[in-house]
Design an enzyme around this catalytic site. Sequence first.
Site, PDB file in Angstrom:
ATOM      1  N   CYS A  39       0.826  -1.208   0.000  1.00 16.26           N
ATOM      2  CA  CYS A  39       0.000   0.000   0.000  1.00 16.26           C
ATOM      3  C   CYS A  39       0.861   1.260   0.000  1.00 16.26           C
ATOM      4  CB  CYS A  39      -0.956  -0.002   1.189  1.00 16.26           C
ATOM      5  SG  CYS A  39      -0.135  -0.105   2.793  1.00 16.26           S
ATOM      6  N   GLY A 163     -14.279   1.583  12.802  1.00 14.89           N
ATOM      7  CA  GLY A 163     -13.610   2.333  11.741  1.00 14.89           C
ATOM      8  C   GLY A 163     -12.684   1.436  10.951  1.00 14.89           C
ATOM      9  N   ALA A 164     -12.856   1.416   9.627  1.00 16.09           N
ATOM     10  CA  ALA A 164     -12.048   0.539   8.769  1.00 16.09           C
ATOM     11  C   ALA A 164     -11.305   1.331   7.702  1.00 16.09           C
ATOM     12  CB  ALA A 164     -12.940  -0.515   8.115  1.00 16.09           C
ATOM     13  N   GLY A 165     -11.029   2.602   8.000  1.00 15.77           N
ATOM     14  CA  GLY A 165     -10.285   3.442   7.062  1.00 15.77           C
ATOM     15  C   GLY A 165      -8.790   3.306   7.252  1.00 15.77           C
ATOM     16  N   ILE A 167      -6.634   4.816   9.351  1.00 17.83           N
ATOM     17  CA  ILE A 167      -6.179   4.666  10.739  1.00 17.83           C
ATOM     18  C   ILE A 167      -6.600   3.311  11.287  1.00 17.83           C
ATOM     19  CG2 ILE A 167      -6.310   5.612  13.073  1.00 17.83           C
ATOM     20  CD1 ILE A 167      -6.824   8.345  11.831  1.00 17.83           C
ATOM     21  N   GLY A 168      -7.820   2.908  10.971  1.00 20.34           N
ATOM     22  CA  GLY A 168      -8.287   1.598  11.406  1.00 20.34           C
ATOM     23  C   GLY A 168      -7.422   0.476  10.869  1.00 20.34           C
TER      24      GLY A 168
END
EC number: 1.2.1.70
Length: 379
Positions: A39, A163-165, A167-168
Amino acid sequence: MLVIKADYKKYPLPVLESMRINEDEFYGKYDACIIVQTCNRIEAYFDEEINDIEKIIPDFKGFDVIKGKKATLHFLNVACGMDSMILGENQILGQIKSSYHKSKELKKTSKYLENLFLKAIHVGQRVRAETKINEGGVSIGSAAVELAEMKLGLKNRNVLLIGAGEIGTLVAKALIEKHIKAVIVANRTYERAETLAKELKGMAVHFDKLKEAINFSDVIICATSSPHYILEKSDLLDVGNKIIIDIANPRDVDDSVRELENISLYTIDDLRNISDKNLQKRLKEVPIVENIIEEEYGILLKQIEKTNVEEVIKDFNTYIEDVRKKELEKAVRLCKNKSPDEIMENFSKAFVKRITHDFVSYSLSVSKEDLLNSIWWKK
């Protein structure tokens, strides 16, 4: 040795995502290359110059190209986590191993690339074994997990990640290394929660089931990008003892939650101290890591030189055998009515003349420097 690369230091993650290499097309085009894509980086390694790469990579002008010693040292630094967004992180080493094995399965490695990748994996393992470059969380996500470990211990605990963004995802990477009983991921977009939960070998829940997930969990880590509070005091009155770590910006949890005796609330400010202290510890290890890399680079050069000598000897033996067969056949054909001694005399003269002629011809066609640095019998 040549590397093309694009990484987080030059481009934001969404742009990097759009620049990803089509690996099937790439491996179909080149005989010796290894692609490392994460990523945070896109890199392709070659053992020789390439001229038509822009046909495979539309955004090639956005990539940096490095060669020779600089390219080799770059890769050793990558394997050690020295070039990572999070200094010393472990995940890159596993990604390098996967990339190497994929290329090997496709029979796209070369002797040089194999030496390089095996050395990089060895150096990455050695650095993590002999230094503390990977100890202590330095991202907010890993610091949140470290804080939960300090306050409660995570072994056999249930953790809820809201939260799965981006930061998550950092939290998730840190959680993977812990022996957690269960991980639940909640997100307004259920599909994103499901994707991250699979990576964690956990389960995803819809946002309307959040209260049940809170009741089930020992630790709650909030990491959404919501503009308003996700949890307020009224949501947590009867949920039992919980540790809540809020690393969202703006905050996910109303500060009035601190008034509840059953809730221990920590925020991003509590985590910065942990993160900063751990980063300073890692930075102290950098000179040690650099010395190890320099030492191992010297060893790698000797390995490559040995491999080159072995290849030279192999090629020379092949060349000599080829000349021997051809000249022997010619001698027998031209000397049918002559004695064995005469045949051997003619053969030996022709054999020496052929080798001498090839060497002299090549020597006259190149510079002195090229002659000393090349393998004339391969030309």
